[in-house]
Scaffold this motif. Structure first.
Motif, PDB file in Angstrom:
ATOM      1  N   GLU A  10       0.863  -1.169   0.000  1.00 20.21           N
ATOM      2  CA  GLU A  10       0.000   0.000   0.000  1.00 20.21           C
ATOM      3  C   GLU A  10       0.906   1.227   0.000  1.00 20.21           C
ATOM      4  O   GLU A  10       2.046   1.164   0.473  1.00 20.21           O
ATOM      5  CB  GLU A  10      -0.923   0.028   1.215  1.00 20.21           C
ATOM      6  CG  GLU A  10      -0.199   0.235   2.528  1.00 20.21           C
ATOM      7  CD  GLU A  10      -1.103   0.298   3.752  1.00 20.21           C
ATOM      8  OE1 GLU A  10      -2.337   0.203   3.607  1.00 20.21           O
ATOM      9  OE2 GLU A  10      -0.561   0.448   4.860  1.00 20.21           O
ATOM     10  N   ILE A  11       0.394   2.298  -0.545  1.00 22.00           N
ATOM     11  CA  ILE A  11       1.076   3.584  -0.478  1.00 22.00           C
ATOM     12  C   ILE A  11       0.153   4.504   0.311  1.00 22.00           C
ATOM     13  O   ILE A  11      -1.010   4.674  -0.043  1.00 22.00           O
ATOM     14  CB  ILE A  11       1.346   4.165  -1.872  1.00 22.00           C
ATOM     15  CG1 ILE A  11       2.228   3.219  -2.690  1.00 22.00           C
ATOM     16  CG2 ILE A  11       1.990   5.549  -1.754  1.00 22.00           C
ATOM     17  CD1 ILE A  11       2.408   3.638  -4.135  1.00 22.00           C
ATOM     18  N   VAL A  12       0.679   5.046   1.390  1.00 25.27           N
ATOM     19  CA  VAL A  12      -0.097   5.959   2.227  1.00 25.27           C
ATOM     20  C   VAL A  12       0.516   7.346   2.071  1.00 25.27           C
ATOM     21  O   VAL A  12       1.663   7.570   2.464  1.00 25.27           O
ATOM     22  CB  VAL A  12      -0.077   5.537   3.710  1.00 25.27           C
ATOM     23  CG1 VAL A  12      -0.963   6.465   4.530  1.00 25.27           C
ATOM     24  CG2 VAL A  12      -0.497   4.085   3.873  1.00 25.27           C
ATOM     25  N   VAL A  13      -0.233   8.248   1.463  1.00 24.10           N
ATOM     26  CA  VAL A  13       0.232   9.619   1.281  1.00 24.10           C
ATOM     27  C   VAL A  13      -0.591  10.507   2.196  1.00 24.10           C
ATOM     28  O   VAL A  13      -1.818  10.476   2.179  1.00 24.10           O
ATOM     29  CB  VAL A  13       0.068  10.099  -0.180  1.00 24.10           C
ATOM     30  CG1 VAL A  13       0.601  11.519  -0.332  1.00 24.10           C
ATOM     31  CG2 VAL A  13       0.756   9.162  -1.149  1.00 24.10           C
ATOM     32  N   SER A  14       0.110  11.289   3.006  1.00 27.61           N
ATOM     33  CA  SER A  14      -0.563  12.269   3.846  1.00 27.61           C
ATOM     34  C   SER A  14      -0.263  13.653   3.309  1.00 27.61           C
ATOM     35  O   SER A  14       0.900  14.073   3.250  1.00 27.61           O
ATOM     36  CB  SER A  14      -0.096  12.159   5.301  1.00 27.61           C
ATOM     37  OG  SER A  14      -0.751  13.151   6.076  1.00 27.61           O
ATOM     38  N   ASP A  15      -1.298  14.357   2.895  1.00 29.78           N
ATOM     39  CA  ASP A  15      -1.140  15.706   2.390  1.00 29.78           C
ATOM     40  C   ASP A  15      -1.247  16.679   3.560  1.00 29.78           C
ATOM     41  O   ASP A  15      -2.266  16.741   4.237  1.00 29.78           O
ATOM     42  CB  ASP A  15      -2.203  16.020   1.341  1.00 29.78           C
ATOM     43  CG  ASP A  15      -2.051  17.429   0.850  1.00 29.78           C
ATOM     44  OD1 ASP A  15      -1.060  17.699   0.151  1.00 29.78           O
ATOM     45  OD2 ASP A  15      -2.889  18.280   1.213  1.00 29.78           O
ATOM     46  N   ASN A  16      -0.190  17.425   3.802  1.00 30.17           N
ATOM     47  CA  ASN A  16      -0.072  18.324   4.953  1.00 30.17           C
ATOM     48  C   ASN A  16      -0.579  19.726   4.611  1.00 30.17           C
ATOM     49  O   ASN A  16       0.153  20.704   4.712  1.00 30.17           O
ATOM     50  CB  ASN A  16       1.384  18.356   5.425  1.00 30.17           C
ATOM     51  CG  ASN A  16       1.549  18.919   6.819  1.00 30.17           C
ATOM     52  OD1 ASN A  16       0.587  19.142   7.533  1.00 30.17           O
ATOM     53  ND2 ASN A  16       2.786  19.146   7.208  1.00 30.17           N
TER      54      ASN A  16
END
Length: 124
Positions: free
Chosen positions: A34-40
């Motif tokens: 999985e790729i978990v991207v958190s946009d800040n």
């Protein structure tokens, strides 16, 4: 089913490189990551772009306020569900053999009963 790998990406205004990195990673046919991207709280359209990607291996999360980098990194790590967690910056590219290299590293770690693997170098 729990993925073998979680690749976490804390992102802040990283739209240009995310447009290159994510399609390359998601073109991999493997289903064990999985790729978990958190946009800040980006201001460059990153979140809109991330939300436009339709791939079950991609999870997009976002804090409700802009966080300092270390806090943001902890935030994105909390959303990872993989057996092994790896992270890259939102401005990093990845080699096409990333998962094969991770397979080699994690196999060695499992054979040695390691729970944590820390690398001494980065390939660019």
């Amino acid at each position: 089913m729990k993925p073998k790998y979680s690749l976490v990406i804390p992102a802040l205004n990283g739209l240009a490189s995310l447009r290159l990195t994510l399609p390359a990673m998601l073109s991999n046919p493997r289903g064990d990551f999985e790729i978990v991207v958190s946009d800040n709280c980006s201001e460059d359209g990153s979140l809109d772009y991330l939300n436009s990607i339709n791939d079950s291996r991609l999870m997009v999360v976002s804090p409700n306020r802009r966080m300092p980098h270390s806090e943001h990194l902890n935030f994105v790590y909390q959303h990872a569900s993989g057996e092994w967690v790896n992270h890259i910056g939102d401005d990093d590219m990845v080699f096409s053999d990333r998962f094969e290299r991770l397979d080699e590293i994690t196999l060695q770690a499992e054979q040695s009963s390691c729970d944590i693997v820390i690398g001494k170098s980065i390939r660019y």
